[in-house]
Design an enzyme around this catalytic site. Structure first.
Site, short mmCIF file in Angstrom:
data_model
loop_
_atom_site.label_atom_id
_atom_site.label_comp_id
_atom_site.label_asym_id
_atom_site.label_seq_id
_atom_site.Cartn_x
_atom_site.Cartn_y
_atom_site.Cartn_z
N ASP A 42 108.36 -71.47 48.54
CA ASP A 42 109.01 -71.23 49.83
C ASP A 42 110.38 -71.90 49.91
O ASP A 42 111.32 -71.33 50.47
CB ASP A 42 108.12 -71.75 50.96
N ALA A 43 110.47 -73.13 49.39
CA ALA A 43 111.74 -73.86 49.49
C ALA A 43 112.86 -73.15 48.75
O ALA A 43 114.00 -73.13 49.21
CB ALA A 43 111.56 -75.28 48.94
N SER A 91 110.54 -62.61 63.90
CA SER A 91 110.47 -63.75 63.01
C SER A 91 110.97 -64.99 63.75
O SER A 91 111.24 -64.93 64.95
CB SER A 91 111.31 -63.48 61.77
N LEU A 92 111.11 -66.09 63.05
CA LEU A 92 111.69 -67.31 63.62
C LEU A 92 112.82 -67.77 62.73
O LEU A 92 112.73 -67.71 61.50
CB LEU A 92 110.65 -68.43 63.71
N GLU A 122 104.56 -77.21 68.87
CA GLU A 122 103.26 -76.93 68.24
C GLU A 122 103.41 -76.98 66.73
O GLU A 122 104.51 -76.82 66.19
CB GLU A 122 102.72 -75.57 68.68
N LYS A 124 103.24 -75.78 62.92
CA LYS A 124 103.47 -74.49 62.25
C LYS A 124 102.42 -74.32 61.15
O LYS A 124 102.55 -74.89 60.07
CB LYS A 124 104.88 -74.43 61.69
N GLU A 185 97.90 -66.62 63.88
CA GLU A 185 97.93 -66.84 62.44
C GLU A 185 96.50 -66.95 61.94
O GLU A 185 95.67 -67.64 62.56
CB GLU A 185 98.64 -68.16 62.09
N LYS A 336 109.56 -74.23 71.23
CA LYS A 336 109.87 -73.09 72.09
C LYS A 336 110.30 -73.59 73.47
O LYS A 336 109.77 -74.59 73.96
CB LYS A 336 108.63 -72.20 72.27
N CYS A 454 95.46 -90.33 17.23
CA CYS A 454 96.25 -91.06 18.22
C CYS A 454 97.73 -91.01 17.85
O CYS A 454 98.10 -91.35 16.71
CB CYS A 454 95.78 -92.52 18.30
#
Length: 561
Positions: A42-43, A91-92, A122, A124, A185, A336, A454
């Site tokens: 998302d970022a 959308s926001l 609120e 998200k 949601e 909001k 090892c």
């Protein structure tokens, strides 16, 4: 003050970058909203969108009606029947800092002619937007957001979702309306999300990057077709007459259908808005939430109405602090203007209301490239694979390594060297590789092979006892890696609390041959440390000869205390 050049004066490289961003954002929107299988976190998507917004702000002549900045992400697919929403879902817009929130609040004040609004705050939820319609109190449709105007009909699936009330019951003074459109949601609680991802890996699929994609992938299934297929296969043959292959097919289809309906049962719903409705007409967002709850619809218990910007900032600070103690994933706070009349006065753009904003938290899941998988030998001899990645910023820090626990975990997660992978770092949690982005594979990736000896002392690796998932170096007394880690552990707060006995000091003591085991540590003297360059500093003015440096002095002082 700089003036915006007309369209024919926009530099060619800016136009080219704008076109590149639009193409990239559209591709990622399709993967995110339609396929429920994003190839970036998302970022990273937010960064692309913010860059496009910046270009369009500097060159307004480049803004077109179909730009991603002017449209709602997502679209209905032909996999489901289309549902036209009674009132468009928007959308926001996003902000990512206190300064950006302050700028939005200033625009709100300006739009309200300096009136002082109350704000509703609120959490998200990281879920999938849905639109529910009730007529005479009975549920008649459930649809995804789609493009905001037309969504996908998932009403059939809702019968397996106890979280969605099928019949509204009035529990307060206001009766159930003849018509009610509700926005909300659907989301997975964290425990259910983790279980879903375990199952994804068991099936050889990419894990879901976040609960939103897991919710979307679960809800956007044609359960009706799965059940019809099961019935058709069953009806064609009697159980006693089926071949083993037919029986296996029936069992597989039944298991798939059961998994799908079980997953739907794990989804939860939170409602956060009203669309078209008859009857009672609330005057504020908070009033609407109260009446929705009185009609048996699930609302959040984390909502607050506050008087000013500082109180909003305090709410955000509190939300960040408790983010990892919540039983569900949140990725921000929604603010909001509470009063509906003020909302109407502020209006909307082509894609988002001016009276609401999403304050996004720093990303906790990103994608990066797994450059290599190496192993580390711990103080008990346990050999742990870890991923070496292209450095990436996540949860406010740059990460380039993450544990993979053991060879079985590497296989279970299905990661290959060279893969694009999902990486998660939540708060103080150790960075974790969730799994591969399978759709990003090129064919050049290669499997990790666990070493048989090892890497530090060459001793053969083996489980300590039969059935262990971990393998170990059993050369406990002479393996330099184990001794180094044991020395480091001795310096920790839970042991001797010697701040100067860190990883570098432990390595220097061993590499210089000053000690051969932990017991030798307590026999060290200043003259011993002077034999190792790490502990020596050059003489300053007025001093004769080299001196013991700060690390050496601190170590000796602690050992002699």
């Amino acid at each position: 003050m700089a003036t915006t050049p007309p369209s024919d004066h926009v530099p060619d490289d800016v136009v080219a970058r704008r076109d590149e961003l639009i193409a990239s954002i559209r591709e990622h929107r399709y993967r995110y909203y339609t396929e429920d299988a994003p190839t970036v976190a998302d970022a990273e998507y937010d960064q692309l969108e913010q860059e496009l917004l910046g270009i369009e702000a500097q060159y307004p002549s480049l803004i077109t009606p179909d730009s991603p900045t002017q449209t709602v992400g997502g679209q209905a697919t032909d996999m489901f029947e289309p549902v036209e929403h009674l009132l468009r879902l928007m959308s926001l817009d996003n902000v990512f800092s206190a300064e950006e929130f302050g700028a939005w609040a200033a625009r709100v004040d300006e739009g309200l002619n300096a009136q002082s609004p109350q704000y509703l705050c609120e959490l998200k939820f990281d879920g999938l937007a849905v639109d529910l319609v009730y007529r005479e109190g009975s549920l008649v449709s459930v649809a995804t957001r789609g493009d905001g105007r037309v969504g996908e009909d998932v009403t059939f699936n809702s019968r397996y979702m106890p979280c969605i009330p099928k019949k509204l019951v009035a529990q307060g003074e206001h009766g159930v309306p003849a018509l009610l459109e509700v926005r909300g949601e659907v989301y997975f609680p964290l425990a259910a999300f983790e279980a879903i991802n375990v199952r994804q890996l068991e099936l050889g699929k990419s894990p879901f990057a976040n609960p939103r994609n897991a919710a979307a992938g679960t809800l956007r299934q044609r359960i009706d077709r799965r059940l019809t297929e099961v019935d058709e296969v069953r009806s064609k043959t009697q159980e006693a007459d089926r071949t083993s292959k037919q029986s296996e097919r029936v069992a597989r289809l039944e298991a798939e259908a059961q998994r799908a309906t079980d997953a739907l049962g794990g989804l939860q719903l939170v409602v956060h808005g009203m669309g078209v409705h008859d009857g009672y007409d609330p005057t504020s967002q908070s009033q609407a939430y109260e009446v929705l709850a009185s009609w048996s619809l699930p609302t959040s218990d984390q909502v607050a109405v506050v008087a000013d910007r500082q109180a909003v900032t305090d709410y955000i600070t509190t939300a960040i602090a408790k983010r990892h103690s919540l039983p569900y994933e949140i990725d921000g706070v929604v603010i909001k203007v509470d009063d509906f009349a003020m909302q109407g006065q502020l209006g909307s753009t082509s894609r988002a209301p001016r009276w609401a904003i999403a304050y996004k938290f720093p990303a906790e899941v990103v994608t990066t490239t797994l450059l290599d998988i190496r192993v580390k030998v711990g103080r008990t001899g346990r050999v742990t694979p870890f991923g070496v990645m292209e450095p990436v910023k996540v949860a406010g820090t740059v990460v380039e390594m993450a544990t993979l626990h053991n060879a079985h975990e590497v296989v279970r997660k299905g990661v290959l060297i060279g893969d694009r992978v999902y990486l998660r770092k939540a708060g103080d949690i150790i960075p974790e590789i969730l799994g591969p982005v399978i759709k990003a594979r090129t064919g050049s990736e290669r499997a990790f092979v666990m070493p048989t000896h090892c890497p530090d002392c060459g001793f053969e690796l083996a489980p300590e006892k039969e059935g262990d998932a971990d393998i170990r170096c059993l050369n406990a007394q002479h393996c330099p890696a184990q001794l180094r880690e044991r020395l480091f552990a001795l310096g920790s707060r839970s042991a001797l609390d010697i701040e100067s006995l860190g990883a570098k000091t432990a390595a220097a003591l061993l590499e210089s041959g000053l000690i051969a085991n932990e017991g030798d540590l307590f026999a060290l003297t200043e003259s011993d440390l002077m034999r190792a360059d790490y502990f020596v500093r050059t003489a300053r003015k007025g001093e004769e000869g080299d001196q013991l440096g700060e690390a050496g002095l601190s170590l000796i002082q602690h050992l002699e205390a």
